[in-house]
Scaffold this motif. Structure first.
Motif, PDB file in Angstrom:
ATOM      1  N   LEU A 170     -65.169 -11.402 -34.723  1.00 50.21           N
ATOM      2  CA  LEU A 170     -66.324 -12.039 -35.347  1.00 50.21           C
ATOM      3  C   LEU A 170     -66.706 -11.324 -36.646  1.00 50.21           C
ATOM      4  N   PHE A 171     -66.697 -10.000 -36.627  1.00 46.32           N
ATOM      5  CA  PHE A 171     -67.020  -9.231 -37.832  1.00 46.32           C
ATOM      6  C   PHE A 171     -65.978  -9.478 -38.917  1.00 46.32           C
ATOM      7  N   GLY A 172     -64.708  -9.556 -38.528  1.00 42.44           N
ATOM      8  CA  GLY A 172     -63.669  -9.849 -39.500  1.00 42.44           C
ATOM      9  C   GLY A 172     -63.863 -11.211 -40.138  1.00 42.44           C
ATOM     10  N   TYR A 173     -64.280 -12.176 -39.340  1.00 40.54           N
ATOM     11  CA  TYR A 173     -64.546 -13.530 -39.845  1.00 40.54           C
ATOM     12  C   TYR A 173     -65.694 -13.524 -40.854  1.00 40.54           C
ATOM     13  N   LEU A 195     -57.386 -15.697 -44.208  1.00 38.60           N
ATOM     14  CA  LEU A 195     -57.825 -14.714 -43.221  1.00 38.60           C
ATOM     15  C   LEU A 195     -59.064 -15.193 -42.472  1.00 38.60           C
ATOM     16  N   ALA A 196     -59.988 -15.844 -43.181  1.00 35.23           N
ATOM     17  CA  ALA A 196     -61.188 -16.374 -42.524  1.00 35.23           C
ATOM     18  C   ALA A 196     -60.806 -17.401 -41.466  1.00 35.23           C
ATOM     19  N   LYS A 197     -59.840 -18.261 -41.778  1.00 33.34           N
ATOM     20  CA  LYS A 197     -59.385 -19.265 -40.804  1.00 33.34           C
ATOM     21  C   LYS A 197     -58.758 -18.599 -39.589  1.00 33.34           C
ATOM     22  N   VAL A 198     -57.962 -17.564 -39.842  1.00 32.73           N
ATOM     23  CA  VAL A 198     -57.316 -16.852 -38.729  1.00 32.73           C
ATOM     24  C   VAL A 198     -58.365 -16.196 -37.842  1.00 32.73           C
ATOM     25  N   PHE A 199     -59.318 -15.489 -38.456  1.00 31.02           N
ATOM     26  CA  PHE A 199     -60.346 -14.804 -37.672  1.00 31.02           C
ATOM     27  C   PHE A 199     -61.253 -15.799 -36.944  1.00 31.02           C
ATOM     28  N   LEU A 200     -61.532 -16.949 -37.562  1.00 30.89           N
ATOM     29  CA  LEU A 200     -62.347 -17.962 -36.894  1.00 30.89           C
ATOM     30  C   LEU A 200     -61.621 -18.484 -35.652  1.00 30.89           C
ATOM     31  N   SER A 201     -60.343 -18.782 -35.792  1.00 28.81           N
ATOM     32  CA  SER A 201     -59.561 -19.255 -34.643  1.00 28.81           C
ATOM     33  C   SER A 201     -59.497 -18.194 -33.556  1.00 28.81           C
ATOM     34  N   LEU A 202     -59.273 -16.949 -33.970  1.00 27.40           N
ATOM     35  CA  LEU A 202     -59.201 -15.849 -33.007  1.00 27.40           C
ATOM     36  C   LEU A 202     -60.542 -15.641 -32.309  1.00 27.40           C
ATOM     37  N   THR A 203     -61.628 -15.810 -33.049  1.00 27.68           N
ATOM     38  CA  THR A 203     -62.965 -15.659 -32.461  1.00 27.68           C
ATOM     39  C   THR A 203     -63.210 -16.710 -31.388  1.00 27.68           C
ATOM     40  N   TYR A 204     -62.788 -17.945 -31.634  1.00 28.70           N
ATOM     41  CA  TYR A 204     -62.925 -18.996 -30.629  1.00 28.70           C
ATOM     42  C   TYR A 204     -62.102 -18.673 -29.386  1.00 28.70           C
ATOM     43  N   ALA A 208     -63.724 -17.816 -25.654  1.00 26.04           N
ATOM     44  CA  ALA A 208     -63.378 -18.459 -24.380  1.00 26.04           C
ATOM     45  C   ALA A 208     -62.864 -17.431 -23.377  1.00 26.04           C
ATOM     46  N   SER A 209     -62.132 -16.433 -23.886  1.00 25.96           N
ATOM     47  CA  SER A 209     -61.581 -15.398 -23.004  1.00 25.96           C
ATOM     48  C   SER A 209     -62.668 -14.541 -22.374  1.00 25.96           C
ATOM     49  N   VAL A 210     -63.818 -14.432 -23.052  1.00 26.65           N
ATOM     50  CA  VAL A 210     -64.942 -13.667 -22.494  1.00 26.65           C
ATOM     51  C   VAL A 210     -65.371 -14.260 -21.158  1.00 26.65           C
ATOM     52  N   VAL A 238     -72.233 -24.668 -32.731  1.00 28.67           N
ATOM     53  CA  VAL A 238     -71.261 -23.765 -33.372  1.00 28.67           C
ATOM     54  C   VAL A 238     -69.911 -24.456 -33.525  1.00 28.67           C
ATOM     55  N   VAL A 239     -69.474 -25.127 -32.466  1.00 28.52           N
ATOM     56  CA  VAL A 239     -68.193 -25.835 -32.513  1.00 28.52           C
ATOM     57  C   VAL A 239     -68.251 -26.994 -33.506  1.00 28.52           C
ATOM     58  N   LEU A 240     -69.360 -27.720 -33.504  1.00 24.25           N
ATOM     59  CA  LEU A 240     -69.502 -28.859 -34.419  1.00 24.25           C
ATOM     60  C   LEU A 240     -69.548 -28.410 -35.880  1.00 24.25           C
ATOM     61  N   PHE A 241     -69.931 -27.171 -36.108  1.00 29.35           N
ATOM     62  CA  PHE A 241     -69.963 -26.643 -37.463  1.00 29.35           C
ATOM     63  C   PHE A 241     -68.561 -26.375 -38.014  1.00 29.35           C
ATOM     64  N   THR A 242     -67.572 -26.312 -37.156  1.00 29.92           N
ATOM     65  CA  THR A 242     -66.226 -25.934 -37.588  1.00 29.92           C
ATOM     66  C   THR A 242     -65.676 -26.841 -38.685  1.00 29.92           C
ATOM     67  N   PRO A 243     -65.732 -28.172 -38.543  1.00 35.42           N
ATOM     68  CA  PRO A 243     -65.246 -29.030 -39.649  1.00 35.42           C
ATOM     69  C   PRO A 243     -66.002 -28.783 -40.950  1.00 35.42           C
ATOM     70  N   VAL A 244     -67.305 -28.495 -40.852  1.00 34.07           N
ATOM     71  CA  VAL A 244     -68.093 -28.204 -42.054  1.00 34.07           C
ATOM     72  C   VAL A 244     -67.573 -26.935 -42.725  1.00 34.07           C
ATOM     73  N   ILE A 245     -67.302 -25.924 -41.909  1.00 32.64           N
ATOM     74  CA  ILE A 245     -66.783 -24.657 -42.445  1.00 32.64           C
ATOM     75  C   ILE A 245     -65.440 -24.884 -43.123  1.00 32.64           C
ATOM     76  N   PHE A 246     -64.549 -25.612 -42.487  1.00 33.89           N
ATOM     77  CA  PHE A 246     -63.228 -25.854 -43.069  1.00 33.89           C
ATOM     78  C   PHE A 246     -63.341 -26.669 -44.352  1.00 33.89           C
ATOM     79  N   TYR A 247     -64.283 -27.600 -44.393  1.00 30.80           N
ATOM     80  CA  TYR A 247     -64.504 -28.368 -45.625  1.00 30.80           C
ATOM     81  C   TYR A 247     -64.958 -27.431 -46.752  1.00 30.80           C
ATOM     82  N   LEU A 248     -65.888 -26.531 -46.434  1.00 25.43           N
ATOM     83  CA  LEU A 248     -66.425 -25.629 -47.447  1.00 25.43           C
ATOM     84  C   LEU A 248     -65.414 -24.574 -47.886  1.00 25.43           C
ATOM     85  N   PHE A 249     -64.413 -24.301 -47.061  1.00 30.06           N
ATOM     86  CA  PHE A 249     -63.364 -23.374 -47.471  1.00 30.06           C
ATOM     87  C   PHE A 249     -62.667 -23.846 -48.749  1.00 30.06           C
TER      88      PHE A 249
END
Length: 336
Positions: A170-173, A195-204, A208-210, A238-249
């Motif tokens: 999460l901090f890396g993201y 890198l932001a995309k990678v860390f976002l995917s890893l954070t998700y 879930a693993s938590v 948070v999940v619904l924000f994901t497309p918004v984040i990818f758009y803003l990338f």
């Protein structure tokens, strides 16, 4: 009065996650960003990195003053991971300072960089481990077990380790998103976007693993999550924000991207608060430490509220002015 203190404590943790998380994450991102990344991280962090720790200090002061039993329990039962966190903060800060401000550039700088990057990984991992131990419920105030049972078992397990990796991811993201606006070259910006995309995917994935790790450790975290409508709503958003984040990338507003990620991370924190509330520390015997059964006397809370309000009136404008002076012009729209 207690509600005011709880709100300020929550805000302190959120701000430290966002601002301190960007600092810690910068060291993580730097390890994957190449040689140019070191210059960008140093330029981005140097003016503000020390100021971001004020929110952690504020949270500790609130716990120590308003909820002394919670502070005592955490600092004793979890003294090992907390000591590692403290050592990581000191080592990371001193390494960064020597690397950035040393007038002599020689072979020692590669060691400063190594220490900076390693401690940037270690510190958020053990912050997450400490938080996981507060959630898992293996802490005990009854000093009847062995040293291993009292001081190792509460945090040395799969759940806490996954929590630590989740925190680092999460901090890396957060840091990767912040550094997009700090990069001076388009190719470097694109590297931080990747890198932001990678860390976002890893954070998700780790998020879930938590829940899976909690079940492995016989802690039914998913049930508590599902029972809280606020948590479900927060994580759903948070999940619904994901497309918004990818758009803003891939669109020009760095300010909107940072704002959207800040909202996303804040919702993660609020979802966790909703699951926990009003419990601060889960204990092994079931007599959990809450905001209500550990609060200090009314007179202490009253004086603390006055001190917090006066302090915030002084700190917030100064903090805003600091960022305005050193980061002015960094949030102008840029095309990636």
């Amino acid at each position: 009065m207690l509600q005011v203190i709880i709100i300020i404590l929550g805000i302190s943790f959120i701000l430290y996650t966002l601002l301190g998380g960007a600092d810690f994450g910068a060291g993580i991102v730097e390890a994957f960003a190449g040689r140019r990344g070191e210059k960008t991280v140093s330029k981005a962090m140097a003016p503000v990195w020390e100021a971001n720790h004020v929110w952690l200090i504020l949270a500790i002061v609130i716990l120590f003053t308003a909820f002394p039993l919670v502070y005592a329990t955490i600092s004793v039962a979890l003294h090992i991971p907390l000591m590692i966190v403290l050592l990581g903060i000191v080592l990371r800060g001193s390494s960064f300072t020597f690397r950035h401000y040393d007038v002599v550039h020689d072979v020692t700088h590669k060691y400063y960089t190594l220490f900076f990057r390693v401690s940037s990984f270690v510190t958020p991992i053990f912050l997450g481990i400490t938080l996981g131990a507060m959630i898992l419920g293996r802490i005990s105030l009854e000093l009847t077990g062995s040293f291993y049972q009292q001081y190792i078992t509460p945090w040395f397990n799969v759940f806490c380790l996954v929590m630590g990796l989740f925190s680092a991811s999460l901090f890396g993201y957060i840091a990767a998103v912040f550094l997009i606006g700090e990069a001076a070259y388009p190719d470097e910006q694109k590297r931080y976007v990747r890198l932001a995309k990678v860390f976002l995917s890893l954070t998700y994935i780790l998020g879930a693993s938590v829940f899976v790790a909690a079940e492995v450790e016989n802690h039914h975290l998913f049930e508590a999550f599902y029972a809280s409508s606020m948590s479900v709503s927060a994580f759903g958003t948070v999940v619904l924000f994901t497309p918004v984040i990818f758009y803003l990338f891939h669109h020009p507003s760095i300010f909107l991207l940072r704002a959207a990620v800040s909202v996303q991370v804040t919702l993660i924190m609020l979802g966790w608060f909703a699951i926990q509330f009003p419990i601060l520390v889960y204990e092994r015997n079931g007599q959990h430490l809450t905001f209500y059964n550990t609060q200090a006397p009314h007179e202490t809370l009253f004086q603390l509220v006055i001190a917090l309000l006066v302090g915030l009136v002084l700190v917030l404008p100064a903090f805003f002015f600091l960022f305005k002076v050193f980061k002015q012009g960094k949030d102008k729209p840029e095309r990636l």
